[in-house]
Design a protein around this motif. Structure first.
Motif, PDB file in Angstrom:
ATOM      1  N   ARG A  97       0.242   4.774   5.868  1.00 55.80           N
ATOM      2  CA  ARG A  97      -0.299   4.228   4.633  1.00 55.80           C
ATOM      3  C   ARG A  97      -1.508   5.057   4.231  1.00 55.80           C
ATOM      4  NH1 ARG A  97       3.837   2.255   4.857  1.00 55.80           N
ATOM      5  NH2 ARG A  97       4.504   0.108   4.476  1.00 55.80           N
ATOM      6  N   LYS A  98      -1.641   5.248   2.926  1.00 57.41           N
ATOM      7  CA  LYS A  98      -2.789   5.980   2.376  1.00 57.41           C
ATOM      8  C   LYS A  98      -3.506   5.058   1.403  1.00 57.41           C
ATOM      9  CE  LYS A  98      -4.728  10.118   0.816  1.00 57.41           C
ATOM     10  NZ  LYS A  98      -5.983   9.469   0.367  1.00 57.41           N
ATOM     11  N   LEU A  99      -4.719   4.683   1.747  1.00 56.10           N
ATOM     12  CA  LEU A  99      -5.468   3.766   0.890  1.00 56.10           C
ATOM     13  C   LEU A  99      -5.958   4.488  -0.360  1.00 56.10           C
ATOM     14  CD1 LEU A  99      -7.587   1.940   3.603  1.00 56.10           C
ATOM     15  CD2 LEU A  99      -5.759   0.936   2.228  1.00 56.10           C
ATOM     16  N   PRO A 100      -6.043   3.763  -1.468  1.00 56.92           N
ATOM     17  CA  PRO A 100      -6.633   4.353  -2.666  1.00 56.92           C
ATOM     18  C   PRO A 100      -8.096   4.749  -2.397  1.00 56.92           C
ATOM     19  CG  PRO A 100      -6.099   2.014  -3.007  1.00 56.92           C
ATOM     20  CD  PRO A 100      -5.586   2.383  -1.656  1.00 56.92           C
ATOM     21  N   GLU A 101      -8.572   5.696  -3.163  1.00 54.94           N
ATOM     22  CA  GLU A 101      -9.947   6.163  -2.956  1.00 54.94           C
ATOM     23  C   GLU A 101     -10.957   5.015  -3.047  1.00 54.94           C
ATOM     24  OE1 GLU A 101     -10.884   9.131  -1.856  1.00 54.94           O
ATOM     25  OE2 GLU A 101      -8.741   9.597  -1.782  1.00 54.94           O
ATOM     26  N   SER A 102     -10.685   4.050  -3.906  1.00 56.50           N
ATOM     27  CA  SER A 102     -11.630   2.945  -4.082  1.00 56.50           C
ATOM     28  C   SER A 102     -11.776   2.122  -2.805  1.00 56.50           C
ATOM     29  CB  SER A 102     -11.154   2.029  -5.208  1.00 56.50           C
ATOM     30  OG  SER A 102      -9.872   1.504  -4.875  1.00 56.50           O
ATOM     31  N   GLY A 152     -11.585   3.645   0.164  1.00 53.05           N
ATOM     32  CA  GLY A 152     -11.978   4.575   1.210  1.00 53.05           C
ATOM     33  C   GLY A 152     -11.100   5.813   1.278  1.00 53.05           C
ATOM     34  N   GLY A 153      -9.874   5.684   0.779  1.00 51.94           N
ATOM     35  CA  GLY A 153      -8.978   6.842   0.747  1.00 51.94           C
ATOM     36  C   GLY A 153      -8.446   7.255   2.115  1.00 51.94           C
ATOM     37  N   TYR A 154      -8.608   6.391   3.104  1.00 49.95           N
ATOM     38  CA  TYR A 154      -8.200   6.760   4.457  1.00 49.95           C
ATOM     39  C   TYR A 154      -6.687   6.669   4.649  1.00 49.95           C
ATOM     40  CZ  TYR A 154     -13.155   5.996   5.146  1.00 49.95           C
ATOM     41  OH  TYR A 154     -14.524   6.048   5.031  1.00 49.95           O
ATOM     42  N   THR A 155      -6.222   7.424   5.625  1.00 49.36           N
ATOM     43  CA  THR A 155      -4.822   7.344   6.018  1.00 49.36           C
ATOM     44  C   THR A 155      -4.717   6.648   7.371  1.00 49.36           C
ATOM     45  OG1 THR A 155      -4.288   9.365   4.817  1.00 49.36           O
ATOM     46  CG2 THR A 155      -2.779   8.725   6.581  1.00 49.36           C
ATOM     47  N   VAL A 156      -3.734   5.781   7.509  1.00 50.00           N
ATOM     48  CA  VAL A 156      -3.425   5.140   8.791  1.00 50.00           C
ATOM     49  C   VAL A 156      -1.979   5.467   9.122  1.00 50.00           C
ATOM     50  CG1 VAL A 156      -3.199   2.956  10.025  1.00 50.00           C
ATOM     51  CG2 VAL A 156      -5.041   3.250   8.355  1.00 50.00           C
ATOM     52  N   GLY A 157      -1.755   6.046  10.289  1.00 49.80           N
ATOM     53  CA  GLY A 157      -0.403   6.375  10.703  1.00 49.80           C
ATOM     54  C   GLY A 157      -0.050   5.669  12.000  1.00 49.80           C
ATOM     55  N   VAL A 158       1.221   5.324  12.126  1.00 46.66           N
ATOM     56  CA  VAL A 158       1.677   4.569  13.300  1.00 46.66           C
ATOM     57  C   VAL A 158       2.942   5.215  13.848  1.00 46.66           C
ATOM     58  CG1 VAL A 158       2.645   2.359  14.060  1.00 46.66           C
ATOM     59  CG2 VAL A 158       0.681   2.391  12.506  1.00 46.66           C
ATOM     60  N   ILE A 159       3.047   5.253  15.162  1.00 43.70           N
ATOM     61  CA  ILE A 159       4.313   5.618  15.784  1.00 43.70           C
ATOM     62  C   ILE A 159       4.625   4.563  16.839  1.00 43.70           C
ATOM     63  CG2 ILE A 159       3.351   7.148  17.575  1.00 43.70           C
ATOM     64  CD1 ILE A 159       5.786   9.025  17.021  1.00 43.70           C
ATOM     65  N   VAL A 160       5.893   4.176  16.937  1.00 44.67           N
ATOM     66  CA  VAL A 160       6.271   3.141  17.901  1.00 44.67           C
ATOM     67  C   VAL A 160       7.430   3.610  18.777  1.00 44.67           C
ATOM     68  CG1 VAL A 160       5.602   1.271  16.332  1.00 44.67           C
ATOM     69  CG2 VAL A 160       7.992   2.001  16.428  1.00 44.67           C
ATOM     70  N   GLN A 161       7.420   3.040  19.976  1.00 48.15           N
ATOM     71  CA  GLN A 161       8.572   3.151  20.882  1.00 48.15           C
ATOM     72  C   GLN A 161       9.091   1.722  20.983  1.00 48.15           C
ATOM     73  OE1 GLN A 161       7.342   3.777  24.932  1.00 48.15           O
ATOM     74  NE2 GLN A 161       9.301   4.561  25.629  1.00 48.15           N
ATOM     75  N   SER A 162      10.188   1.421  20.297  1.00 45.53           N
ATOM     76  CA  SER A 162      10.593   0.014  20.137  1.00 45.53           C
ATOM     77  C   SER A 162      11.690  -0.372  21.112  1.00 45.53           C
ATOM     78  CB  SER A 162      11.049  -0.246  18.702  1.00 45.53           C
ATOM     79  OG  SER A 162      12.355   0.199  18.493  1.00 45.53           O
ATOM     80  N   ASN A 163      11.459  -1.443  21.825  1.00 47.50           N
ATOM     81  CA  ASN A 163      12.359  -1.852  22.905  1.00 47.50           C
ATOM     82  C   ASN A 163      12.203  -3.336  23.165  1.00 47.50           C
ATOM     83  OD1 ASN A 163      14.173  -1.108  25.061  1.00 47.50           O
ATOM     84  ND2 ASN A 163      12.500  -1.368  26.508  1.00 47.50           N
ATOM     85  N   PHE A 164      12.277  -4.131  22.108  1.00 50.74           N
ATOM     86  CA  PHE A 164      11.958  -5.552  22.259  1.00 50.74           C
ATOM     87  C   PHE A 164      12.913  -6.390  21.408  1.00 50.74           C
ATOM     88  CE2 PHE A 164       9.970  -6.302  18.118  1.00 50.74           C
ATOM     89  CZ  PHE A 164       9.747  -5.001  17.709  1.00 50.74           C
ATOM     90  N   GLY A 165      12.723  -7.703  21.456  1.00 55.19           N
ATOM     91  CA  GLY A 165      13.642  -8.576  20.755  1.00 55.19           C
ATOM     92  C   GLY A 165      12.989  -9.708  20.003  1.00 55.19           C
ATOM     93  N   GLY A 166      13.824 -10.552  19.450  1.00 55.45           N
ATOM     94  CA  GLY A 166      13.375 -11.663  18.627  1.00 55.45           C
ATOM     95  C   GLY A 166      14.456 -11.945  17.608  1.00 55.45           C
ATOM     96  N   VAL A 167      14.056 -12.290  16.408  1.00 57.80           N
ATOM     97  CA  VAL A 167      15.019 -12.508  15.322  1.00 57.80           C
ATOM     98  C   VAL A 167      14.696 -11.488  14.242  1.00 57.80           C
ATOM     99  CG1 VAL A 167      15.968 -14.156  13.677  1.00 57.80           C
ATOM    100  CG2 VAL A 167      15.014 -14.976  15.847  1.00 57.80           C
ATOM    101  N   LEU A 168      15.490 -10.467  14.168  1.00 59.73           N
ATOM    102  CA  LEU A 168      15.173  -9.334  13.293  1.00 59.73           C
ATOM    103  C   LEU A 168      14.964  -9.749  11.839  1.00 59.73           C
ATOM    104  CD1 LEU A 168      14.912  -6.286  12.705  1.00 59.73           C
ATOM    105  CD2 LEU A 168      17.401  -6.220  12.458  1.00 59.73           C
ATOM    106  N   GLN A 169      13.835  -9.327  11.293  1.00 60.28           N
ATOM    107  CA  GLN A 169      13.577  -9.481   9.858  1.00 60.28           C
ATOM    108  C   GLN A 169      13.407  -8.104   9.241  1.00 60.28           C
ATOM    109  OE1 GLN A 169      10.423 -12.722  10.627  1.00 60.28           O
ATOM    110  NE2 GLN A 169      10.865 -12.939   8.460  1.00 60.28           N
ATOM    111  N   ILE A 187       0.847  -1.193   0.000  1.00 60.32           N
ATOM    112  CA  ILE A 187       0.000   0.000   0.000  1.00 60.32           C
ATOM    113  C   ILE A 187       0.885   1.247   0.000  1.00 60.32           C
ATOM    114  CG2 ILE A 187      -1.841   1.245   1.240  1.00 60.32           C
ATOM    115  CD1 ILE A 187      -2.597  -1.423   2.566  1.00 60.32           C
ATOM    116  N   PRO A 188       0.500   2.291  -0.756  1.00 56.74           N
ATOM    117  CA  PRO A 188       1.313   3.519  -0.778  1.00 56.74           C
ATOM    118  C   PRO A 188       1.390   4.184   0.599  1.00 56.74           C
ATOM    119  CG  PRO A 188      -0.402   3.567  -2.477  1.00 56.74           C
ATOM    120  CD  PRO A 188      -0.658   2.365  -1.638  1.00 56.74           C
TER     121      PRO A 188
END
Lengths: 355, 355, 355, 355
Positions: free
Chosen positions: D181-186, D188-205, D13-14
Motif C-alpha cells: 500500500r502507498k499512502l497519499p502524501e497528505s 505521509g506518502g509512506y509505503t507498506v509492503g507485506v509478504i506472507v508464507q500462508s499455511n493456515f485455516g479457517g473459513v476462507l473469505q 488505499i492504493p
C-alpha cells in the motif's frame, strides 16, 4: 570446593541433599566439554526434566526474558503452550543452531515419535568468544547427543565444564553452577533446583559482601568503564506441581538471584530463565483428552517457592565461580579463577565465615 | 538520619547532590500525610517530572510489572504510547480511584487543557491496611491536590510520611525513601533518581549483610511462615534522554534493587516500577507533528545507567527503613522502627562501617 | 432489530439461545443509562460472572491489550493472579475512577467481606466525549450500584444504552452489542458469549461486505483523513473450564473480531478484551488450600472455542450498530444511526441476504 | 494471475507500483524452491531490508507473536534491542536450525564482520509436513545462501515457491504472497509492503465474501471437525521511519489481516509478524555513539500506516492462494489449488467483481 565447603551460607532455607538441580527427582544433567588445542574452549550442558520420552510426556514450563540480548531458541512456544517437549541444551552463542538441530534429530529418532513433524527445541547460550574460537562453531551434533546420553541424576559437575568451559563471570572464570533448596513440610516440602551457565558481570557480592569492590575488580571499576557484557542462562526445576503462570512467576524470581551476586544485567547480557515442573500430576501427554485434570499449588502458597528460587540461583552462580579454574584460551588470553583464598580472607574479615 | 549519615555506602557510583530523586533536574516531590486519631495512618506522595503542564509536555516513560498483585492505574497506556501525561501519585490500595479522579480533575482544570477529554492518570499504591483503617478510604481529592501543590525540587522528606505513613517493610516500619546516582562524564554524566514506597518483606540485607537473619526477624523465620506480602512502588527518573524501550529496560533494573535489600517479591506483593526521562530533547508535545526528532542514548551505552538504577533503588529502600519511626495504628497495632543501633552494631561487627 | 432479524448471518457456528453473553449460564448484565438534558449522554454497563460473592468465589480471567490507548483498571493483577474478583464495569473514560471506587465500596460492603482490605476493581471505558459532556464526569457511585443491582440473566439490552449511550462507531451511532455461540457437543458443547462497548472506526464491513465503502463513509474516506479514533471494550464469557493462559489466548481471538467488522485499531483506540470462565470446576475461593484441583480444556481442543469468540465478537459489534439510535448530544452534535435500510439494500445487492 | 488481475480489490488505499513488499525501496526477496522426487516439497524465502551489510547497518524492527505454536528464531533479541541484523529467512519447521546456521555463516563471512562473535539470526517457518517429507530436513545451508544471493528488488514470485512450496491454506494450496500500500502524501506518502508464507485455516473469505462456506470447505465444516492448524508468517516492511514501539504496534495490525481472510489463528498455528523500517534516518550502525538522533513518525500519525498493513496483509494472503498450484507430494497426497473459476463465480454472484 563449593561455596558451602568453605562454610559460606546463602539464605535461610535448607539445601537439598546434593545441593544441586538433580535434587529435584528425575532431573538429569550431562556435559560435553570441548577443550582442544589453543583456542577451543566450549561445550554443552543438557538438562532433562525426566527420563522418559519428553516429547510424549511434556512438562509445564515458562521462559522469563530478563534481558533479551541472546539467542534462546524455543521461548515463544513454551510461553504459548505452557510446556517443553525436549531436553534443555545450553551451549555457545554461535552453536545454538547446531543444538537445535541435534534436539530435533534426537526427538525424531526416539521410539514412539515416528509421526512427529514439529519439535520445539529449547537451547540457551552464552557467549564464550573471549576464550573460545567461537567463530569456528566447534560444537557438533554428536557433542549434543553425548551431553544428553551422559546425563545422570547424580553428580552434577560444576565449574569450567560443559557449556561453562569458556565463560567469564565478574572478570573471573565463570562456568556451570548448581544449588537447591528443600522447603520444610509445613511450606509444602517442595524442592527447587537451579543450574546456571554464568557469563556476566557487575560488582561481585559473595554472601552479600562486596568482594568485587574489595578486590578492585568490578564493572566500570576502571573509571567505571569495564565491559560487563555477557549473559546468564538459568534453569529452574521444581517438583512442586505448578502451571505455566506460576512457573513464569517463579522464573522471574530466579532472575532476582542474579542481582544478589552483584550482576547488573547489562545491555549486552542475554539473561533468560527457564522454569519447569517435574510433578507427575502436571505432565502433559502428547495426545491430550478434551479435559485435563491438574493439581497445582495455589497463588497464596507460592512465596516460599519463590524465595527458594532466589536463594538457589544466587548460590548456583557463586558455585560456578568457586568451582571454575584459571583458563587459557584463544590468542593466549587468560582468565583467572576467582582468587578463593583472597575471597575467603575478605569474608573472614567481615565475619561472614569463621576464622 | 539517612543511611549514609551512618557511613553506610551502597554500590560504587557517586550519589547526586541531595542523594534524592530531585537531583534529576526539574523533578518535584510532595507529600500529604494523614495521621489522625487512632486509626488513620495513610497519605499521598506525588512525583512531578517537571514544572510545566505535563499533559501538554508529556515525558517518555515505561512501566515494568515486577509482580502484579497491585492496582497501579495507567500502565497499559504508558506502555502503548510510551509516555506519561500526569503527575505520578502514590497512595493506599483502596484510594487509587480517589487519586485517579483527582489527577483527572487536576489535568482538566489546568490552563491550556480546556479541550482535553482523555487523561491517563498514573497512580501507584501499597497496602497500609495493617496500621491504617484502609477500609475507611480516608484520602480525599484535596489530599491529592495538596501533595501536588506542595511539591518541591528540594528537600524530599522520607520515612513515615506521605504514601509511606502506614507501610511496613521487613517487619519494621517502612515508608518513603529516595536516593540518586550521578554517572561520571565519561559514562554520560547522567543522573538517575529513585523514590520508593516500601511495604514488603523478605530477609533484610543492609549493604549486603543479612541483618534480618541476625535480628531473627525475616520472611518465614518463624518456621519460615511469616507473612511477607506487601508491595514496593518504585519511581525512577533520569535526565538521560531515553525512549520508551530503554526506559522499560531501566525499570526492570530498578526491580533488581528490591532483591538486593533481601526482598523476595512474594505472591501478595504489588511491585511496579515507573521510569521516565526528563530530558527536554525527548519531550512529547500534545499536538505532535508528523515527524518527531529524538536524540536518545543508544543501547550500547545503557549499562552504566542500569547500574545506577539498581544502586539507587537499593539505597532508597534502605533510606525508607532508616528514616521511618515506630508507629502505632489501627487497633493499637504497633510497628517498630528499624532498631538502628542494633543494625549499626551488626554492620560494625561485619566491618561494613567503621567502629 | 438485531442483525439476525434481518436474515444476516455471521460465521458458521450456531448461536446460543438468546444470542447474548447471558447464554453463558450465570452471567448477568445490567445497565444504567444517563441521558439527561442537552449534553449528558453516558452510562454504565455491568457484567457479573455469577450471582454469588465474586470476591469469595473468583473466576479465572485474562486481559488482552489490543491497543492500550485506554484506562482499563485492574489488568495487571488479572494477568498476574489469573482471576477477577469483582463485577466488570464499563463506562466513560473520565469516570473510570468513579466506577473503581464504587466496585471497591460494593465489595467491602458485601456479606463475608468484612476483613477484605484489597480489591482489584475491573473497569473498562470508551470515550463518549463527542456526544457527552465527558468533562462533567456525570456518572455517580449510585449509577454503578444500579447497573449491578439491575443486572439479570435474561434480556441484555443493546444499542444506545448503558456504557454505549454516547459512543460512536464507524461514523454511526455505536453502543452496546452482544452475541453468543454454542459449540456442538462433539467439539465440547461449550458456550462463548461476548458483549462489546463499540466506539471505534475503520471501513465498516457487514457480513464481509464493504458497506462503509459503498456508503462513502469510512476511515480516511475524505482524502483518507477522517478521525477513526475511539475504542472497543470486549468482554468474553465462557462456560468452558479454562485457565488464565488459555483465556488470554481466547481474548486475543476476540480482538480479531474487530478486524472482521472493518475496524483498524487506530492509534487512539483503547481496545481491550477481558475473558473469563464461569465453569464451577475452575472457581478460586478466597481462602485457597495449598493445592487446587482443576479440570481444564487442553490446548489441542481450544480451536473451536477460539473460532466461536471471533464470530461472536464480530456479531456483537454489528448488533451494537444495528440497535443504536440517532442521538443528539453536546453542542447539538448529532450522530446518525446506521442507515439500516440502505445497508440492507447493499446486502441484498450482494446477495448476502435474500431480496 | 493475482487477485487484482481478476478485478478483485481489497481495502481502500492504493497499492504500490508492483503491489509487492519490494515497493518499499531497497527491500529484496529471493527464493529457493526444493521440489524433488515424490516427497520433497519445501523451500526457502529470504527477505533483505537493504542491500548493504545488514549487521553493520541494522534496521529497527519488532516481532509480534500472534500465536506462539512456532519456532521463530531471534524474537527476544529483536524486541529487546529493537532491531534486526540479518536477512529474514522463512523455511519449514524442521529446518529452522539449518537456516539459523546459514545466516550466522553468511554474516560471519561478510566483509567488515571479521570480529563479529554474536549474530541474531531471524528465521520463521511454517509446517509443510503434509506435502513434504519434513522429517527428512531437506533444506541445506546452500539453499539458504541461494535464496539470499538470488534476491532482487523486482519480480517477487508468489504461490508454490520458496518457503511456500509445500504449504496449505484453507484446505487449498497455500504459498508465498505479497502486496503493498502507498499512502497519499497528505498521510505521509509512506509505503507498506507485506509478504506472507500462508499455511493456515479457517473459513476462507475473499474480499469479505464467505467463499469457504459457499465452497463447503472450511474449518470444522465436517461437523466442524477439520484440522485448521498450520501457521502464517508475515513480514512487514515500511519506509516510514518508525521506532521499535511503533513497529510492534504495526506488526499487531498485520496480525488482524489474517482474520480478514477468515483465519482463526487456531491452537496449532504459529502466527508471527516481523515488521521493520527501511528509512535511512533510523538505521542503527554496529558501533553506535553515546547519543543517536532519530526522526520518527509520531503516535498520532500512525493510523493510516496501521490501516495499510491490515489491507496489504489480507491481500498478500489471498495472492498466495490465487497464485499457488495444485501440488502432489508425500505419499501421493494432493492439495488442490484454489478453484479460481468457482471463486470468481461466487464473487460475481455477490457483485464483488463485475460479470
Amino acid at each position: 570446593k563449593r561455596l558451602r565447603d568453605y562454610g559460606i551460607e546463602i539464605g535461610v532455607i535448607p539445601t537439598g541433599e546434593l545441593n544441586a538441580i538433580t535434587d529435584v527427582s528425575g532431573v538429569k544433567v550431562g556435559h560435553t566439554t570441548k577443550c582442544l588445542g589453543d583456542s577451543i574452549r566450549t561445550g554443552v550442558t543438557a538438562i532433562l526434566p525426566h527420563s522418559e520420552n519428553i516429547f510424549q510426556q511434556k512438562v509445564p514450563a515458562a521462559v522469563f526474558v530478563g534481558n533479551g540480548f541472546g539467542k534462546l531458541a524455543g521461548s515463544t512456544q513454551v510461553n504459548e503452550l505452557g510446556n517443553i517437549e525436549t531436553p534443555i541444551v545450553l551451549t555457545n552463542t554461535l552453536n545454538v543452531a547446531t543444538a537445535m538441530d541435534a534436539l530435533i534429530k534426537y526427538t525424531l529418532r526416539q521410539d514412539g515419535n515416528e509421526d512427529v513433524r514439529s519439535v520445539n527445541a529449547i537451547v540457551g547460550e552464552t557467549n564464550d568468544g573471549y576464550l573460545n574460537d567461537i567463530r569456528g562453531q566447534h560444537i557438533t551434533t554428536n557433542d549434543i547427543f553425548s551431553a544428553i546420553e551422559n546425563s545422570s541424576e547424580t553428580n552434577v559437575q560444576e565449574g569450567s565444564i560443559g557449556a561453562g568451559t569458556g565463560t567469564v563471570s565478574f572478570g573471573y572464570k565463570g562456568g556451570i553452577g548448581t544449588a537447591s533448596r528443600k522447603l520444610p513440610e509445613s511450606l509444602g516440602g517442595y524442592t527447587v533446583g537451579v543450574i546456571v551457565q554464568s557469563n556476566f558481570g557487575g560488582v561481585l557480592q559473595v554472601a552479600g559482601i562486596n568482594v568485587g569492590k574489595e578486590l578492585g575488580n568490578f564493572a566500570f571499576s576502571n573509571q567505571l568503564l569495564n565491559n560487563v557484557d555477557g549473559s546468564c542462562m538459568i534453569v529452574v526445576a521444581t517438583d512442586a506441581p505448578l502451571d505455566h503462570r506460576n512457573l513464569n512467576r517463579l522464573a522471574k524470581r530466579a532472575f532476582l538471584g542474579i542481582a544478589k551476586t552483584g550482576g547488573i544485567v547489562s545491555n549486552g547480557s542475554g539473561d533468560y530463565v527457564i522454569a519447569f515442573s517435574t510433578a507427575e500430576e502436571v505432565r502433559i501427554p502428547y495426545n491430550t483428552p478434551q479435559l485435563m485434570t491438574w493439581q497445582t499449588v495455589s497463588n497464596d502458597h507460592m512465596s516460599p517457592i519463590f524465595m527458594a528460587a532466589i536463594e538457589a540461583t544466587e548460590e548456583a552462580i557463586l558455585n560456578a565461580l568457586f568451582k571454575s579454574k584459571t583458563t587459557v584460551g584463544k590468542n593466549g588470553r587468560t582468565i583467572e579463577a576467582l582468587p578463593v583464598s583472597k575471597v575467603l580472607k575478605i569474608l573472614k574479615k567481615h565475619q561472614v565465615i569463621k576464622n
